[in-house]
Design an enzyme around this catalytic site. Sequence first.
Site, short mmCIF file in Angstrom:
data_model
loop_
_atom_site.label_atom_id
_atom_site.label_comp_id
_atom_site.label_asym_id
_atom_site.label_seq_id
_atom_site.Cartn_x
_atom_site.Cartn_y
_atom_site.Cartn_z
N LYS A 187 21.24 30.66 32.29
CA LYS A 187 20.04 30.57 31.73
C LYS A 187 20.83 28.68 30.84
CE LYS A 187 17.45 29.26 27.50
NZ LYS A 187 16.09 29.67 27.22
N GLY A 200 27.48 36.90 37.98
CA GLY A 200 25.84 36.94 38.20
C GLY A 200 24.93 36.36 37.02
N HIS A 201 24.80 35.13 37.77
CA HIS A 201 24.03 33.98 36.93
C HIS A 201 22.46 34.52 36.84
CE1 HIS A 201 27.72 31.24 36.42
NE2 HIS A 201 27.90 32.87 35.35
N THR A 218 33.92 44.97 39.50
CA THR A 218 32.79 45.15 39.63
C THR A 218 32.79 45.54 41.53
OG1 THR A 218 33.21 43.00 40.66
CG2 THR A 218 31.71 42.82 39.04
N GLN A 222 32.47 34.73 34.34
CA GLN A 222 32.72 35.77 32.76
C GLN A 222 32.64 35.21 31.72
OE1 GLN A 222 34.48 35.26 36.83
NE2 GLN A 222 32.94 37.36 37.05
N ARG A 230 24.97 48.04 36.05
CA ARG A 230 25.66 48.89 34.49
C ARG A 230 24.97 48.42 33.32
NH1 ARG A 230 31.88 48.20 35.80
NH2 ARG A 230 31.08 46.57 35.89
N ARG A 242 25.43 47.22 30.17
CA ARG A 242 26.19 46.63 29.52
C ARG A 242 26.94 47.94 27.86
NH1 ARG A 242 23.53 41.10 30.44
NH2 ARG A 242 24.15 41.21 32.55
N ASP A 295 16.86 36.39 20.39
CA ASP A 295 15.22 37.62 20.00
C ASP A 295 15.73 39.16 20.62
OD1 ASP A 295 16.15 35.94 22.55
OD2 ASP A 295 14.36 37.58 23.18
N SER A 326 19.11 30.13 21.80
CA SER A 326 17.95 30.64 23.64
C SER A 326 17.11 31.79 22.21
CB SER A 326 18.92 30.78 24.45
OG SER A 326 17.64 31.61 25.43
N GLY A 330 14.75 33.68 24.51
CA GLY A 330 14.39 34.41 25.82
C GLY A 330 14.39 33.51 27.02
P1 IMP Z 1 36.71 42.10 38.73
O1 IMP Z 1 36.60 40.61 38.01
O2 IMP Z 1 35.62 42.36 39.35
O3 IMP Z 1 37.82 42.24 39.10
O4 IMP Z 1 36.15 42.87 37.53
C1 IMP Z 1 37.01 42.44 35.88
C2 IMP Z 1 36.68 43.32 34.36
O5 IMP Z 1 35.77 41.78 34.56
C3 IMP Z 1 35.48 44.30 35.00
O6 IMP Z 1 35.75 44.62 33.58
C4 IMP Z 1 34.46 43.67 35.43
O7 IMP Z 1 33.08 44.39 34.63
C5 IMP Z 1 34.61 42.20 34.25
N1 IMP Z 1 34.20 40.99 35.03
C6 IMP Z 1 33.76 40.97 35.95
N2 IMP Z 1 32.96 39.44 36.67
C7 IMP Z 1 32.24 40.17 35.69
C8 IMP Z 1 31.24 39.02 35.01
O8 IMP Z 1 30.12 38.26 35.66
N3 IMP Z 1 30.46 39.33 33.81
C9 IMP Z 1 31.13 40.25 32.90
N4 IMP Z 1 31.84 41.37 33.05
C10 IMP Z 1 32.82 40.68 34.57
#
Ligand code: IMP
Length: 446
Positions: free
Chosen positions: A42, A64-65, A153, A247, A325, A327, A355, A435, A437
């Site tokens: 965002k 994932g944005h 992931t 990340q 999943r 968090r 918020d 931010s 919201g």
């Molecule tokens: P990998 O990047 O799939 O190898 O995962 C390694 C670690 O990084 C794991 O704990 C994932 O949950 C975490 N991770 C990878 N990408 C993201 C992200 O975009 N957001 C939050 N955690 C992430």
Amino acid sequence: MRRLRAWKQIWLGRFFSCVSLKFTMANTILVGAQWGDEGKGKIIDVLTERADIVVRTQGGNNAGHTVLIGKQKYVLHLVPSGILRRGKKCVIGNGVVIDPPALVEEIEGLKRLGVRVDGNLFISETAHIVLPYHRLLDEQREARKGKNKIGTTKRGIGPAYADKAARTGLRMIDLVDAGRFAELLRDRIRENNEVLKAFGAKALSFAKVHAIYREAGDKLRRFVTNTVVMLNEAVRRGKDILFEGAQGTFLDIDHGTYPFVTSSNTTAGGACTGSGVPPNRMHKVIGVMKAYTTRVGEGPFPTESVEIGDMLHALGREFGATTGRPRRCGWFDSVVTRQAVMINGIDELAVTNLDGLDTLERIKVCVGYRHGSKLYAHVPNDGRVLKECQPVYEEFQGWQCPTNKARSWQDLPVRARRYLEAIAELSGSRLSIVSVGPDREETIFL
Ligand code: IMP
């Protein structure tokens, strides 16, 4: 002689445009200050309005944005979120690992939603590609680790970066060259099938993988280019570039809670190596952090709290954008954010999800860690020590009213302002964005 004069003119032009750049250009690196999922998507979207180019520099489709525009929700994994703003150029830099069929699917999904990708997306020819054996190896290694798993992931990110470091990876430049790709892929599949067999997994068929990747390669060819030259040319012309991190700082391969990390440099330096734009052309680092803390996957998390996790999940918040999943959630940890400010050189802070705390009567903030008789003001490198650390908390009074209608600092409840000032001060940087919201409008600039 005339030729020499022409060259002189070009170089003098370059020299003077570089000098004036100092005053006009603002190349900004945006990083996550916690364990990822800080709400960067965002903030990137909001800042993109002022940028000419948005660049992704590391990670892959593990990210994932999420961006909400009106009622439409967009989840981007590889394509920079700048693509959602008309006319912005978006670059997938050399530091990213690309899963070609997944990227094709993402591009087609965006097109179906009416987003213009052609002419706006550029992919580095030296970005490495993720192949099916990377995903299978990721799965196999996680399964083998049992209760010590990282909680990846399972997108094959670690094995793809391992191949890059071992100099056995394939790159976009290989994928778009039909002859070379077939030859290299055949060799890589042969070797990786041996490894897969040793794990007791099924071997891959060259023909099947080749067909899928060739099709993806054909669809991506028109986007593939020398993005390093393109970006440096844009820098020379004084364009504003936003480097979007994926990340977060504590998932960084060097500075994170190893081995519970991802396999790239998620910190500010990764923006330079992952794009080819040198450090002395960067002007600002913005750190994004949630008003509390979350983490997905395994690994130490000192301020983890079931109380705050249950509250946020009951509100339908804090489910992963990539894997769905739930968090893990916890109180704000200023030991972590202070270290993130130090490592990244964060000039400004963007605090998201304020918020999420609206209903709480009391809010805790971690100001240090205790391990036995020892007090820590930084994150210990020994994972076993970090796991046993007890957070030292300071408590704040909650504001217990909705904040999502606030559009200015003055609109926020006094207690929310006090909380924000405290977490910025404890982190050691200046607050510039809040931010309240998911929507673009739900943003306060200070
Ligand atoms: P990998 O990047 O799939 O190898 O995962 C390694 C670690 O990084 C794991 O704990 C994932 O949950 C975490 N991770 C990878 N990408 C993201 C992200 O975009 N957001 C939050 N955690 C992430």
